[in-house]
Design an enzyme around this catalytic site. Sequence first.
Site, PDB file in Angstrom:
ATOM      1  N   ARG A  71      -0.936 -12.260   4.412  1.00  0.00           N
ATOM      2  CA  ARG A  71      -0.028 -11.151   4.299  1.00  0.00           C
ATOM      3  C   ARG A  71       1.259 -11.544   4.976  1.00  0.00           C
ATOM      4  O   ARG A  71       1.321 -12.559   5.654  1.00  0.00           O
ATOM      5  CB  ARG A  71      -0.691  -9.929   4.960  1.00  0.00           C
ATOM      6  N   GLU A  76     -10.988  -0.976  -2.443  1.00  0.00           N
ATOM      7  CA  GLU A  76     -11.826  -1.771  -3.335  1.00  0.00           C
ATOM      8  C   GLU A  76     -12.873  -0.902  -4.028  1.00  0.00           C
ATOM      9  O   GLU A  76     -13.325   0.107  -3.479  1.00  0.00           O
ATOM     10  CB  GLU A  76     -12.516  -2.885  -2.541  1.00  0.00           C
ATOM     11  N   HIS A 126      -7.541   5.487   0.545  1.00  0.00           N
ATOM     12  CA  HIS A 126      -8.466   5.267   1.660  1.00  0.00           C
ATOM     13  C   HIS A 126      -7.714   5.293   2.983  1.00  0.00           C
ATOM     14  O   HIS A 126      -6.487   5.252   3.026  1.00  0.00           O
ATOM     15  CB  HIS A 126      -9.177   3.928   1.490  1.00  0.00           C
ATOM     16  N   ALA A 167      -8.788 -13.557   1.438  1.00  0.00           N
ATOM     17  CA  ALA A 167      -9.394 -12.476   2.221  1.00  0.00           C
ATOM     18  C   ALA A 167      -8.851 -12.419   3.640  1.00  0.00           C
ATOM     19  O   ALA A 167      -8.723 -11.345   4.227  1.00  0.00           O
ATOM     20  CB  ALA A 167     -10.913 -12.647   2.250  1.00  0.00           C
ATOM     21  N   THR A 214     -11.151 -11.031  -4.357  1.00  0.00           N
ATOM     22  CA  THR A 214     -10.750 -11.567  -3.059  1.00  0.00           C
ATOM     23  C   THR A 214     -11.486 -12.874  -2.728  1.00  0.00           C
ATOM     24  O   THR A 214     -12.270 -13.374  -3.519  1.00  0.00           O
ATOM     25  CB  THR A 214     -11.025 -10.535  -1.949  1.00  0.00           C
ATOM     26  N   ASP A 242       0.846  -1.190   0.000  1.00  0.00           N
ATOM     27  CA  ASP A 242       0.000   0.000   0.000  1.00  0.00           C
ATOM     28  C   ASP A 242       0.882   1.240   0.000  1.00  0.00           C
ATOM     29  O   ASP A 242       1.793   1.369   0.828  1.00  0.00           O
ATOM     30  CB  ASP A 242      -0.892   0.028   1.240  1.00  0.00           C
TER      31      ASP A 242
END
Length: 583
Positions: free
Chosen positions: A488, A254, A161, A450, A410, A121
Site C-alpha cells: 500500500r 472480501e 465493513h 496480501a 490476494t 476505500d
Amino acid sequence: MRSITCPTPGALEERMRLHHRHLLSEMPFTSQGGSAQVKRVKHRGTSRKAREPPAVAFEVPTAESEGGSNYDEKLLQNYAPLYVMLPLGVVTADNVFEGGEKLEKQLKDLRAAGIDGVMVDVWWGIIEVKGPKQYDWGAYRSLFELVKKCDLKIQAIMSFHQCGGNVGDVVDIPIPQWVREVGETDPDIFYTNRSGNRNKEYLTLGVDHKPLFGGRTAVEIYSDYMKSFRENMADFLEAGQIIDIEVGCGAAGELRYPSYPETQGWVFPGIGEFQCYDKYLEAEFKEAAKTAGHPEWELPDDAGTYNDKPDSTEFFKPNGTYVTEKGKFFLTWYSNKLLKHGDDVLDEANKAFVGCKVKLAAKVSGLHWWYKHHSHAAELTAGYYNLKDREGYRPAARMLSRHHAIMNFTCLEMRDSEQPAEAKSGPQELVQQVLSGAWLEKIEIAGENALSRYDAEAYNQILLNARPNGVNKSGPPKLRMFGVTYLRLYDELFEEKNFNLFKTFVRKMHADQDYCPDPSKYGHEIGPLERSKPEIPIDDLMDATKPIKPFPWNKQTDMPVDGSGQAGLLGSLINGIKSIFFK
C-alpha cells in the site's frame, strides 16, 4: 529540454551489444544484490548538455506514439496495469480530507514512476455516519480532485465493513453508529461464532433481506449507498476517472465470513471458526435441514476454536465430520449462502452503475494456510468449500460472470517456501488454482499482494502470476491478469532503495513499455456496464465445483526486477539504459 525519440527495447538491446564497452566507461555502477546495476545520478543546476545521456546514434523506430511515449505495439499487448492502494485513513474517520503537499508529492512521484492509478476505500462508516440516507461525499470529492490533478485513475471500493481488527489495519472506522444501535437491541444482526461472540465488522448475511434498519434491509442500504455514490461522483465517472467499482461483500471487504478475527484472539495459522450462529442464519439452516429430510441436524459443535489445528478437532480430522453426509450438507449450505449474498449485492451494484464506463469487481481472500492439509480447514471456515475433490472458487467466478464483474484475488506475492512448515500453506498452488478457474469461466481476474513487501522476490512472484507463461513478443500473452493493485502507499515505499526497485517493478508490469493512458491499446477497453444476466440456477453453479487441472505456470518470471533473467553485467547495463530512456 529537447525531446528524445527512443528505439524499442529490442533494438536498444542490439545496439547496446555494440556499444557497451564505451558505455561502461561512461557510467558509474553500484553493487546490489550480487549484480551490477546502473546508478542513476541526480543532476541539479546543470546545463542541458550535461544532463543528456551519452551520445549514441539511435535510429527512430516505427512505433505508435502518444504524448512523447513510444511503444512496441506487440509487446504492449502484454501490458498489465498497476495501481497503488491509498492509506486506509486518507479520509479521516471524521470525514476530513487533510491531503496536503506530502500526499500530492507522493501521488506525483507515483505517476512519474508510471503507475496507472490508485485504489481507495470509500467507507460506509464515514459517508453515512450522520443518519440513514444522510450522505456526505465532500471529503472524497476533494480526494478525487487531487487524484485527477495527478493524472491517475481511480478504483473505488464500496467498503461496507469496519476498518480495524484485520491484518494491517492501522486506523479505526466502525460501521455507522445508527446501525450499531440496532445491534444493541438485536445483537444477532452481527456474525456470531459458536461461543456467542459477536463480530461487529460487517452485518451478517442473515439480515440481507430483513427490514430491520428503519424499514430497510441490509441489501437495500448497500444499494442506496451505491446509487448515491453514482449521483455524487457522476462527473468523475463520465470523465473516465473512476474505472473500477469494487463491491465490499464481507469482512475486510472480501467475499467471506469473518472467520479469523484478530479482535477475538485469532493468530496465524489458526483454523478459524464458522460464523453462522446468529439467530437468523441458525433458523435458515434448520429450515434447510428440515427440507432435506433431516430436522435433527444442528450447526457444527465439533469444529474447534480459532487457534486450533485441524487434526485436533472432530470436524476437520482425517475422516472427520466434514466428509460425512451431515458435514457435506452443512458446508454446501454455508458456502452457498455466501455465494447468494455476493450475487445479491453485486446485482444491486450492477443496477446502480449500469451504463457507466466502469468495471465491477469483488475480492476473494487468499487463505493459503492449511491449503495442503486434506481438510483445507481455514478455507472452509471462511466459506470457501474447497477440497482436493471439490473446486471451491470457480462457483464464485461463475456467479461474477453474470454481473460482468472481475474477481480480485490476494496473496500474489507469497511463495510456499516463505511460510512455516507447520501451517501447511500453499499460496502458489492456491493462486494457480483460483486464477485458472477464473480464466476457465472466461472472466477477468485482478489481484493484490496480501502484505507490504519491497523486495525483488515478492515483485518477481507478482510478475510471474500476472503473466504465468511470460511475455509474448508477437502479441497478447497466453495468460494475463487484468491488473494488479500494490498494497500500500506507505512512507517506506518512497525510501530511495525501495522506490527505485518499485519503479523497475512498474516497468516490468508494463512489459518494458512506457505508461499507456489508453487501455484499449492493450486490450482493456472499458465500455458501458451492461445489465446483469439472468440469475444462474444453483445446479449450474454447483457444476463448477468439479475439480479442474490448472493452467501450467512457468517456474519464474521472464521479466524479473533484479535482472536475473538477463546475462550478467550486460543485462544489468541494458536494464539501466532502458530505465533512463523509457521513463
